[in-house]
Design a protein around this motif. Structure first.
Motif, PDB file in Angstrom:
ATOM      1  N   GLU A  84       0.869  -1.171   0.000  1.00 18.33           N
ATOM      2  CA  GLU A  84       0.000   0.000   0.000  1.00 18.33           C
ATOM      3  C   GLU A  84       0.903   1.216   0.000  1.00 18.33           C
ATOM      4  O   GLU A  84       1.828   1.305   0.804  1.00 18.33           O
ATOM      5  CB  GLU A  84      -0.897  -0.008   1.227  1.00 18.33           C
ATOM      6  N   ALA A  85       0.642   2.138  -0.938  1.00 14.21           N
ATOM      7  CA  ALA A  85       1.533   3.286  -1.072  1.00 14.21           C
ATOM      8  C   ALA A  85       0.762   4.538  -1.461  1.00 14.21           C
ATOM      9  O   ALA A  85      -0.346   4.471  -1.989  1.00 14.21           O
ATOM     10  CB  ALA A  85       2.596   2.999  -2.120  1.00 14.21           C
ATOM     11  N   LEU A  86       1.393   5.656  -1.202  1.00 16.26           N
ATOM     12  CA  LEU A  86       0.887   6.973  -1.544  1.00 16.26           C
ATOM     13  C   LEU A  86       1.831   7.565  -2.580  1.00 16.26           C
ATOM     14  O   LEU A  86       3.050   7.425  -2.459  1.00 16.26           O
ATOM     15  CB  LEU A  86       0.882   7.826  -0.282  1.00 16.26           C
ATOM     16  N   VAL A  87       1.289   8.199  -3.610  1.00 17.82           N
ATOM     17  CA  VAL A  87       2.133   8.839  -4.621  1.00 17.82           C
ATOM     18  C   VAL A  87       2.671  10.140  -4.029  1.00 17.82           C
ATOM     19  O   VAL A  87       1.914  11.039  -3.681  1.00 17.82           O
ATOM     20  CB  VAL A  87       1.352   9.103  -5.923  1.00 17.82           C
ATOM     21  N   ALA A  88       3.998  10.228  -3.908  1.00 22.81           N
ATOM     22  CA  ALA A  88       4.637  11.426  -3.350  1.00 22.81           C
ATOM     23  C   ALA A  88       4.929  12.452  -4.438  1.00 22.81           C
ATOM     24  O   ALA A  88       4.970  13.650  -4.169  1.00 22.81           O
ATOM     25  CB  ALA A  88       5.931  11.048  -2.646  1.00 22.81           C
TER      26      ALA A  88
END
Length: 161
Positions: A84-88
């Motif tokens: 699970e990741a967030l686009v930085a």
């Protein structure tokens, strides 16, 4: 002058990082500010490849270009792990992820159906019947192994009434 060579360095230098196929990116929801996506990665992809921003270049030119603050659920080809990741940050050729959280999925304990000629396998997108002799996929992709086993049975001839 003989320098010691680290085998891990040689392996990583010779390995080509696979690009993510835009056809395997599905939008879960589109909100006012960010969107959520499910991404299925290629077969030879490892979780450490998520550190490379250039793997997203095909996605960025495809239907769903990612943007800052989008949320991603990234699934391994064999579903052995999920990230699970967030686009930085994102531009036209790359995407940088903010510290993906990796979860290892438990191993599969149930055995998929097989006979002497064919076996049901998960191919990364669903379940198919595969010919054992050469690994050729004999049926279309199905959502569950029971339906793939039913299609396997239809590969054999039946007596006409």
């Amino acid at each position: 002058m003989n320098k010691a060579i680290d085998p891990a360095t040689l392996k990583s230098a010779s390995r080509q990082t696979p690009d993510i196929d835009p056809a395997r990116v599905q939008r879960q929801s589109a909100g006012q500010v960010w969107s959520e996506f499910l991404v299925r990665v290629p077969k030879d992809f490892v979780a450490d490849d998520l550190k490379e921003p250039s793997i997203w270049k095909k996605v960025q030119t495809g239907r769903f270009g990612l943007k800052k603050f989008d949320r991603l659920t990234i699934v391994a080809f064999d579903e052995s792990w999920v990230a699970e990741a967030l686009v930085a940050g994102a531009d036209a050729k790359s995407v940088t992820l903010a510290k993906p959280r990796l979860t290892t999925m438990p191993a599969r304990y149930d055995q998929l159906f097989q006979d002497e000629n064919y076996r049901v396998v998960f191919n990364g997108h669903g379940y198919v019947t595969e010919r054992k002799a050469d690994g050729h996929e004999m049926t279309q992709v199905t959502a569950n192994p029971d339906l793939a086993a039913r299609l396997l049975a239809q590969l054999y001839p039946t007596r006409a009434a």
